[in-house]
Scaffold this active site. Structure first.
Site, PDB file in Angstrom:
ATOM      1  N   GLY A   1       0.855  -1.201   0.000  1.00  0.00           N
ATOM      2  CA  GLY A   1       0.000   0.000   0.000  1.00  0.00           C
ATOM      3  C   GLY A   1       0.879   1.235   0.000  1.00  0.00           C
ATOM      4  O   GLY A   1       0.611   2.208   0.699  1.00  0.00           O
TER       5      GLY A   1
ATOM      6  N   ASP B   1       0.858  -1.529  -4.805  1.00  0.00           N
ATOM      7  CA  ASP B   1      -0.415  -0.839  -4.524  1.00  0.00           C
ATOM      8  C   ASP B   1      -1.430  -1.254  -5.584  1.00  0.00           C
ATOM      9  O   ASP B   1      -1.127  -2.064  -6.482  1.00  0.00           O
ATOM     10  CB  ASP B   1      -0.221   0.699  -4.505  1.00  0.00           C
ATOM     11  CG  ASP B   1      -1.237   1.401  -3.589  1.00  0.00           C
ATOM     12  OD1 ASP B   1      -2.455   1.315  -3.885  1.00  0.00           O
ATOM     13  OD2 ASP B   1      -0.832   2.019  -2.595  1.00  0.00           O
TER      14      ASP B   1
ATOM     15  N   HIS C   1      -4.492   1.185   9.493  1.00  0.00           N
ATOM     16  CA  HIS C   1      -5.510   2.019  10.167  1.00  0.00           C
ATOM     17  C   HIS C   1      -6.796   2.159   9.343  1.00  0.00           C
ATOM     18  O   HIS C   1      -7.791   2.664   9.827  1.00  0.00           O
ATOM     19  CB  HIS C   1      -4.936   3.403  10.561  1.00  0.00           C
ATOM     20  CG  HIS C   1      -4.718   4.350   9.423  1.00  0.00           C
ATOM     21  ND1 HIS C   1      -4.349   5.666   9.617  1.00  0.00           N
ATOM     22  CD2 HIS C   1      -4.815   4.210   8.085  1.00  0.00           C
ATOM     23  CE1 HIS C   1      -4.228   6.269   8.463  1.00  0.00           C
ATOM     24  NE2 HIS C   1      -4.496   5.412   7.517  1.00  0.00           N
TER      25      HIS C   1
ATOM     26  N   ASP D   1      -3.470  -6.746  -5.210  1.00  0.00           N
ATOM     27  CA  ASP D   1      -4.387  -6.584  -4.079  1.00  0.00           C
ATOM     28  C   ASP D   1      -3.753  -7.279  -2.869  1.00  0.00           C
ATOM     29  O   ASP D   1      -3.534  -8.494  -2.898  1.00  0.00           O
ATOM     30  CB  ASP D   1      -5.725  -7.250  -4.468  1.00  0.00           C
ATOM     31  CG  ASP D   1      -6.747  -7.188  -3.346  1.00  0.00           C
ATOM     32  OD1 ASP D   1      -6.370  -6.837  -2.199  1.00  0.00           O
ATOM     33  OD2 ASP D   1      -7.915  -7.500  -3.612  1.00  0.00           O
ATOM     34  N   MET D   2      -3.459  -6.503  -1.837  1.00  0.00           N
ATOM     35  CA  MET D   2      -2.729  -7.057  -0.675  1.00  0.00           C
ATOM     36  C   MET D   2      -3.544  -8.113   0.079  1.00  0.00           C
ATOM     37  O   MET D   2      -2.982  -8.849   0.883  1.00  0.00           O
ATOM     38  CB  MET D   2      -2.330  -5.921   0.281  1.00  0.00           C
ATOM     39  CG  MET D   2      -3.498  -5.195   0.892  1.00  0.00           C
ATOM     40  SD  MET D   2      -2.974  -3.644   1.609  1.00  0.00           S
ATOM     41  CE  MET D   2      -4.568  -2.910   2.013  1.00  0.00           C
TER      42      MET D   2
HETATM   43  C1  LIG Z   1      -3.534   5.841   3.586  1.00  0.00           C
HETATM   44  S1  LIG Z   1      -2.754   5.329   2.127  1.00  0.00           S
HETATM   45  C2  LIG Z   1      -1.073   5.114   2.643  1.00  0.00           C
HETATM   46  C3  LIG Z   1      -0.098   5.307   1.513  1.00  0.00           C
HETATM   47  C4  LIG Z   1       1.377   5.169   1.896  1.00  0.00           C
HETATM   48  N1  LIG Z   1       1.665   3.937   2.578  1.00  0.00           N
HETATM   49  C5  LIG Z   1       1.810   6.336   2.745  1.00  0.00           C
HETATM   50  O1  LIG Z   1       1.971   6.187   3.952  1.00  0.00           O
HETATM   51  O2  LIG Z   1       1.976   7.435   2.199  1.00  0.00           O
HETATM   52  C6  LIG Z   1      -3.328   3.651   1.954  1.00  0.00           C
HETATM   53  C7  LIG Z   1      -2.830   2.986   0.677  1.00  0.00           C
HETATM   54  O3  LIG Z   1      -3.344   1.646   0.621  1.00  0.00           O
HETATM   55  C8  LIG Z   1      -3.636   1.359  -0.741  1.00  0.00           C
HETATM   56  N2  LIG Z   1      -4.565   0.210  -0.820  1.00  0.00           N
HETATM   57  C9  LIG Z   1      -5.879   0.184  -0.480  1.00  0.00           C
HETATM   58  N3  LIG Z   1      -6.391  -1.035  -0.693  1.00  0.00           N
HETATM   59  C10 LIG Z   1      -5.376  -1.807  -1.188  1.00  0.00           C
HETATM   60  C11 LIG Z   1      -5.283  -3.177  -1.608  1.00  0.00           C
HETATM   61  N4  LIG Z   1      -6.346  -3.986  -1.542  1.00  0.00           N
HETATM   62  N5  LIG Z   1      -4.080  -3.634  -2.054  1.00  0.00           N
HETATM   63  C12 LIG Z   1      -2.999  -2.809  -2.112  1.00  0.00           C
HETATM   64  N6  LIG Z   1      -3.033  -1.504  -1.719  1.00  0.00           N
HETATM   65  C13 LIG Z   1      -4.203  -1.013  -1.264  1.00  0.00           C
HETATM   66  C14 LIG Z   1      -4.251   2.653  -1.234  1.00  0.00           C
HETATM   67  O4  LIG Z   1      -4.288   2.735  -2.633  1.00  0.00           O
HETATM   68  C15 LIG Z   1      -3.311   3.680  -0.575  1.00  0.00           C
HETATM   69  O5  LIG Z   1      -2.228   3.999  -1.411  1.00  0.00           O
HETATM   70  O1  LIG Z   2      -7.895  11.894   5.398  1.00  0.00           O
HETATM   71  C1  LIG Z   2      -7.081  10.972   5.562  1.00  0.00           C
HETATM   72  C2  LIG Z   2      -5.831  11.224   6.104  1.00  0.00           C
HETATM   73  C3  LIG Z   2      -4.944  10.189   6.276  1.00  0.00           C
HETATM   74  C4  LIG Z   2      -3.664  10.440   6.874  1.00  0.00           C
HETATM   75  C5  LIG Z   2      -3.227  11.733   7.096  1.00  0.00           C
HETATM   76  C6  LIG Z   2      -2.024  11.949   7.718  1.00  0.00           C
HETATM   77  C7  LIG Z   2      -1.260  10.897   8.145  1.00  0.00           C
HETATM   78  O2  LIG Z   2      -0.101  11.105   8.810  1.00  0.00           O
HETATM   79  C8  LIG Z   2      -1.674   9.608   7.918  1.00  0.00           C
HETATM   80  C9  LIG Z   2      -2.872   9.386   7.285  1.00  0.00           C
HETATM   81  O3  LIG Z   2      -5.236   8.920   5.930  1.00  0.00           O
HETATM   82  C10 LIG Z   2      -6.460   8.653   5.398  1.00  0.00           C
HETATM   83  C11 LIG Z   2      -6.784   7.332   5.055  1.00  0.00           C
HETATM   84  O4  LIG Z   2      -5.907   6.345   5.238  1.00  0.00           O
HETATM   85  C12 LIG Z   2      -8.044   7.059   4.521  1.00  0.00           C
HETATM   86  O5  LIG Z   2      -8.353   5.785   4.192  1.00  0.00           O
HETATM   87  C13 LIG Z   2      -8.951   8.068   4.339  1.00  0.00           C
HETATM   88  C14 LIG Z   2      -8.659   9.344   4.662  1.00  0.00           C
HETATM   89  C15 LIG Z   2      -7.407   9.667   5.211  1.00  0.00           C
END
Ligand SMILES: C[S@@+](CC[C@H](N)C(=O)[O-])C[C@H]1O[C@@H](n2cnc3c(N)ncnc32)[C@H](O)[C@@H]1O
Ligand SMILES: O=c1cc(-c2ccc(O)cc2)oc2c(O)c(O)ccc12
Length: 318
Positions: free
Chosen positions: A188, A211, A249, A231-232
């Site tokens: 991800g 991802d 989270h 897909d993880m």
């Molecule tokens: C909150 S973001 C965190 C991104 C990155 N790890 C960071 O900290 O900047 C969650 C990530 O999980 C990915 N994700 C969601 N469902 C997924 C899946 N089934 N398989 C792989 N990645 C997934 C999303 O596309 C997104 O990039």
């Molecule tokens: O709206 C968010 C924001 C985050 C987020 C922001 C700052 C951080 O240091 C970590 C995470 O992550 C999100 C997320 O994981 C999501 O599924 C929806 C909304 C947001």
């Protein structure tokens, strides 16, 4: 005549912060869009209101009110002797292109798409099982992103701006965790920014950024990082170790177990590691980021189906 208690007097003032609670976000977003901090920087670090107004194409009257608010909040400094504005440590964090800038995260959080679920928080809290994001937009955040490339880019850019800062902190504090790792899969990993920063700091690592297909297909190529789509919940590519930041989270405890099981299957026993980066709310402890962590905790409630931030009580995990 009633004599108000100190607490009541404080409350009379404090309530107004909530009445106009959206203002700081809106005004800072406006400053980012107008590139005010950048304009000050590119004009030698000190600029008068008329010059700034012409640089950012605003009326001096409108910009004067915006600058008065921002200066009051610590974003810029107005020097009385010269009547010129300069940047402050806070305004330097909203530069358009600063390596340390959090502007993309703020713009993402302030986007109408991300704000909409907040308006349904009451309804979200009083039902179970469906996220505020789905209630507002008809689908969960990741499906929505796959259909809306502009919103997906906004989200990934926001996460990337935060990842740059977070990884530099992780490497500085816990750099030893990456020693002896030949290959690392970021599960991800978004657009690969976190992994690029890890590989830059630890050039012996070969990075695999993993991802969803619509995320990696839009990600830039980065030296030392291979993008892999998938897909993880189904599979995690094999590597010496897995890194997973701000992913768990988003999911329920059962889903986290499924993801972590796939991570465990992807890494060998030696030197196999699954490195998890998440915000932890330490209950009953002083923490300068407590407000932010609690806000993130509510953001997970409003934006995800069953996600939550980890609360750590002295007696265990909540
Ligand atoms: C909150 S973001 C965190 C991104 C990155 N790890 C960071 O900290 O900047 C969650 C990530 O999980 C990915 N994700 C969601 N469902 C997924 C899946 N089934 N398989 C792989 N990645 C997934 C999303 O596309 C997104 O990039
Ligand atoms: O709206 C968010 C924001 C985050 C987020 C922001 C700052 C951080 O240091 C970590 C995470 O992550 C999100 C997320 O994981 C999501 O599924 C929806 C909304 C947001």
């Amino acid at each position: 005549m009633d004599v108000k208690s100190i607490k009541e007097e404080k409350a009379e003032v404090e309530i107004w912060q909530y009445v106009f609670g959206f203002t700081p976000m809106a005004v800072v977003k406006c400053a980012i869009e107008l590139e005010i901090a950048d304009a000050v920087e590119s004009r030698g670090g000190a600029v008068s209101l008329p010059d700034l107004a012409s640089a950012v194409a605003c009326s001096p009257s409108a910009l004067g009110r915006i600058m008065r608010y921002l200066t009051h909040r610590g974003f810029f400094e107005l020097h009385e002797s010269t009547n010129q504005y300069s940047n402050t440590p806070l305004s330097l964090l909203i530069l358009k292109s600063g390596a340390n800038s959090l502007a993309p995260l703020l713009v993402m959080e302030a986007s109408p798409t991300m704000l909409a679920p907040w308006h349904g928080l009451g309804a979200r809290a009083s039902r179970d099982g469906s996220s505020g994001f789905k209630a507002a937009h008809g689908e969960e955040i990741w499906e929505f992103g796959s259909q809306n490339p502009a919103q997906s880019k906004l989200f990934n850019d926001g996460m990337a701006s935060h990842a740059r800062r977070a990884v530099s902190e992780i490497v500085e504090r816990y750099g030893g965790v990456f020693e002896g790792i030949g290959s690392l899969v970021d599960v991800g990993g978004g657009d690969g920014t976190a992994l690029r920063c890890i590989v830059e700091a630890c050039p012996w690592i070969r990075g695999i950024n993993y991802d969803l297909p619509h995320v990696v297909s839009a990600a830039q190529q980065r030296q030392g990082v291979e993008h892999v789509a998938g897909d993880m919940f189904e599979h995690v590519p094999k590597a010496d170790a897995a890194f997973i930041m701000w992913v768990l989270h988003d999911w329920s405890d059962d889903e986290c177990v499924q993801i972590l099981t796939k991570c465990r299957e992807a890494v060998p026993k030696e030197p196999g590691k699954v490195i998890i980066a998440e915000a932890v709310i330490f209950e009953g402890e002083e923490d300068k980021y407590r407000d932010v962590k609690l806000a993130l905790g509510v953001a997970m409630l409003s934006h995800t189906d069953k996600g939550k931030e980890i609360g750590l009580l002295k007696s265990g995990i909540s």
